[in-house]
Structures are given as structure tokens and as C-alpha cells.
Design an enzyme around this catalytic site. Structure first.
Site, PDB file in Angstrom:
ATOM      1  CG  HIS A 101      -0.253   0.182   2.515  1.00  0.00           C
ATOM      2  ND1 HIS A 101       0.385  -0.835   3.164  1.00  0.00           N
ATOM      3  CD2 HIS A 101      -0.078   1.283   3.288  1.00  0.00           C
ATOM      4  CE1 HIS A 101       0.915  -0.386   4.281  1.00  0.00           C
ATOM      5  NE2 HIS A 101       0.661   0.903   4.381  1.00  0.00           N
ATOM      6  CG  ASP A 103       1.546   5.121   4.825  1.00  0.00           C
ATOM      7  OD1 ASP A 103       1.063   3.987   4.959  1.00  0.00           O
ATOM      8  OD2 ASP A 103       2.679   5.424   5.228  1.00  0.00           O
ATOM      9  CG  HIS A 262       4.889   1.070   3.023  1.00  0.00           C
ATOM     10  ND1 HIS A 262       4.364   2.192   2.430  1.00  0.00           N
ATOM     11  CD2 HIS A 262       4.267   0.939   4.219  1.00  0.00           C
ATOM     12  CE1 HIS A 262       3.453   2.721   3.239  1.00  0.00           C
ATOM     13  NE2 HIS A 262       3.359   1.982   4.322  1.00  0.00           N
ATOM     14  NE  ARG A 277       2.736   6.633   9.919  1.00  0.00           N
ATOM     15  CZ  ARG A 277       1.909   6.135   9.013  1.00  0.00           C
ATOM     16  NH1 ARG A 277       1.841   4.846   8.802  1.00  0.00           N
ATOM     17  NH2 ARG A 277       1.116   6.933   8.341  1.00  0.00           N
TER      18      ARG A 277
HETATM   19 FE   LIG Z   1       1.742   2.122   5.750  1.00  0.00          FE
END
Ligand SMILES: [Fe+2]
Length: 286
Positions: A101, A103, A262, A277
Site C-alpha cells: 500500500h 499511506d 510498502h 512513526r
Molecule cells: Fe503504511
């Protein structure tokens, strides 16, 4: 390609490079950042080992790429709303986004890039894969490239809920809203993006469709869109376009959400994994 302040070691033919010779916890000079930024654009994803980052230093680094984005539903640690602490507990079996995918493409301005800093890693497993979407576009036939370039697709989060154990997600994390409520809200928003986007910094064209959020092509029915989208998803993750990163404690990764997909591999049941993150805002794809 030469760099004056860092050493850049490619880890695969298509994308991904480990960068040596820099301590990200210290303020970077403009020359160091320019080299790192060039390595980021050249390789799509960059890796740094053995870093010592707190929330402030991770945020300061990512902020050099663009303004930071707060996650819409996960509450950050006190004083750090832009940090998302990703925890998978040993008893959890489902993983957030266990598929190829890009983000948050259900947003009008999806992230420029995302960074992860490894606090706790399993003894094996939990690698992340990346796939070069410039190559995915460039290796299509001239006929298909000509057709896709100029088309748009509708992106939405509506198909996504099945992949996540929302109950466990809600129970284990401090949430601004329940996961299911946020996804229900996101599912109502339909955003159009080009099927082939032009990277604002490199000027190169990248394929920009992916499994969880691309719903259908604009002007096509879902049934008409599905076979071609499935072909493109399979093509976009061909092994020769990818690299695979094995995490170690203290590793830091930043990827370019505009030209790589990713895949966080969910193969470490029984172990805990913790990552911080921080995400930078991107532009409207064009
Ligand atoms: Fe992701």
C-alpha cells in the site's frame, strides 16, 4: 552519483539504500541534509542503523522534508501529537496494513513520506518491503502507459476494515475516536487522484494505484476497473521492483510515499514490536 557528507549503500537494484556516516540525533548541516534528501529521491527509501532518536529529534529530522501531520485517530504521547507509537503485542495476530500500500491516499493531500524508528523488534520477522513505482510504470507496455497516463481513480477507505482487528486496535491504544468510527467516516470521503502521478521533485512518472484504497477508475464501473486494477497491483509488486529491510533496534527508515509502496510483513506472532512513526505532509498528486 556521489555524496560529499554520507556513504550511500544500495541494498537492491530497484530501490532502498542504507546511509552511513550520520547521527540523526544531532542537528544536520544543510550540506548533510541536501545529500540525505538526494539519496531519498534517488532510492525511494533510506535506512539508517543504530540511531538514538527521541520524539523531538525524529520530528526535527522529518520536518525538514515538510510540515508534520497528526494522525487522525491515534493519540500521540503527551506533548507529541505528531508521533504515532505503533505497538503490536505478542497476543495480537492481525497487523495494521498487512499488504502492499501507499499511506492514506483517501486524503486529498496524502503524506509525502513516513518515517519509522525501531524501539523494540522481534528476534526475526517483521521486515518491511518497498516497491519502486517509477519502475512499475516504466515497464508497462507503451499502449497501457498511454492509456493510464491522464486517467484518474477514486480512492476511499471503505474496503479497509476487514484487514484490521478493530476490537484489539481499540483496546490497546489511546484513541481520539474508535477505529471503526474513523474508518466509517473516512469511507464516506471519495477522493480522485491521477493513476500515474508526476513526482514534484524528480519529474518522473510513477504508478499510483494500490490495493486498500483505490476503488475504481473515474468514468469506469467497479466491475470494469477490477481486472485492470488487479493486474496493476500484481505488476506493481514484482520482486525485481522491490527491496526488503530487516529491522534492528535503533534503525530508522524514511520512505517516499509518492513513488514507493510498502508492505509490513506480519510474520512475528508471539513477539512484541514497537515503532515510533512521524509523517510529513505531501502535496496534492498531479
Ligand atoms: Fe503504511
Amino acid at each position: 552519483m556521489s555524496y560529499s557528507t554520507i556513504k550511500v549503500n544500495k541494498i537492491a537494484g530497484a530501490c532502498g539504500a542504507e546511509i552511513e556516516g550520520v547521527d540523526l540525533s544531532k542537528g544536520l548541516s544543510n550540506a548533510q541534509f541536501d545529500d540525505i534528501h538526494r539519496a531519498f529521491l534517488d532510492n525511494g527509501v533510506i535506512f539508517f542503523r543504530d540511531q538514538n532518536l527521541d520524539y523531538d529529534s525524529q520530528k526535527a529530522f522529518v520536518r525538514r522534508f515538510g510540515p508534520l501531520i497528526e494522525d487522525p485517530f491515534v493519540v500521540g504521547p503527551p506533548g507529541h501529537p505528531e508521533v504515532m507509537v505503533l505497538i503490536k503485542e505478542p497476543a495480537e495476530t492481525k497487523n495494521f496494513a498487512n499488504m502492499w500500500h501507499t499511506d492514506s491516499t483517501f486524503l486529498e493531500r496524502p503524506p509525502l513520506g513516513s518515517s519509522l524508528y525501531a524501539i523494540e523488534v522481534p528476534p526475526y520477522g517483521g521486515d518491511t518491503m518497498f516497491s519502486n513505482q517509477y519502475m512499475a510504470f516504466e515497464t508497462l507496455s507503451p499502449g497501457l502507459r498511454a492509456m493510464l497516463d491522464g486517467m484518474k481513480a477514486v480512492h476511499s477507505a471503505r474496503g479497509y476494515n476487514d484487514e484490521v482487528d478493530a476490537g484489539s486496535y481499540n483496546a490497546n491504544r489511546p484513541m481520539k475516536l474508535r477505529f471503526d468510527d474513523v474508518m466509517a467516516k473516512a469511507a464516506k470521503s471519495l477522493v480522485e487522484h491521477p493513476v500515474v502521478r508526476t513526482h514534484p521533485d524528480t519529474g518522473r512518472k510513477a504508478l499510483y494505484v494500490h490495493t486498500p484504497y483505490t476503488d475504481h477508475f473515474v468514468g469506469w464501473t467497479e466491475a470494469e476497473s477490477k481486472p485492470l486494477l488487479e493486474y496493476l497491483y500484481a505488476h506493481a509488486s514484482r520482486p525485481e521492483f522491490t527491496c526488503r529491510f530487516r529491522w534492528t533496534k535503533g534503525a530508522f527508515v524514511m520512505w517516499d510515499n509518492r513513488c514507493v509502496q510498502h508492505y509490513p510483513i506480519n510474520d512475528y506472532h508471539g513477539f512484541r514490536r514497537v515503532m515510533n512513526r512521524v509523517t510529513a505532509q505531501g502535496d496534492r498528486p498531479s
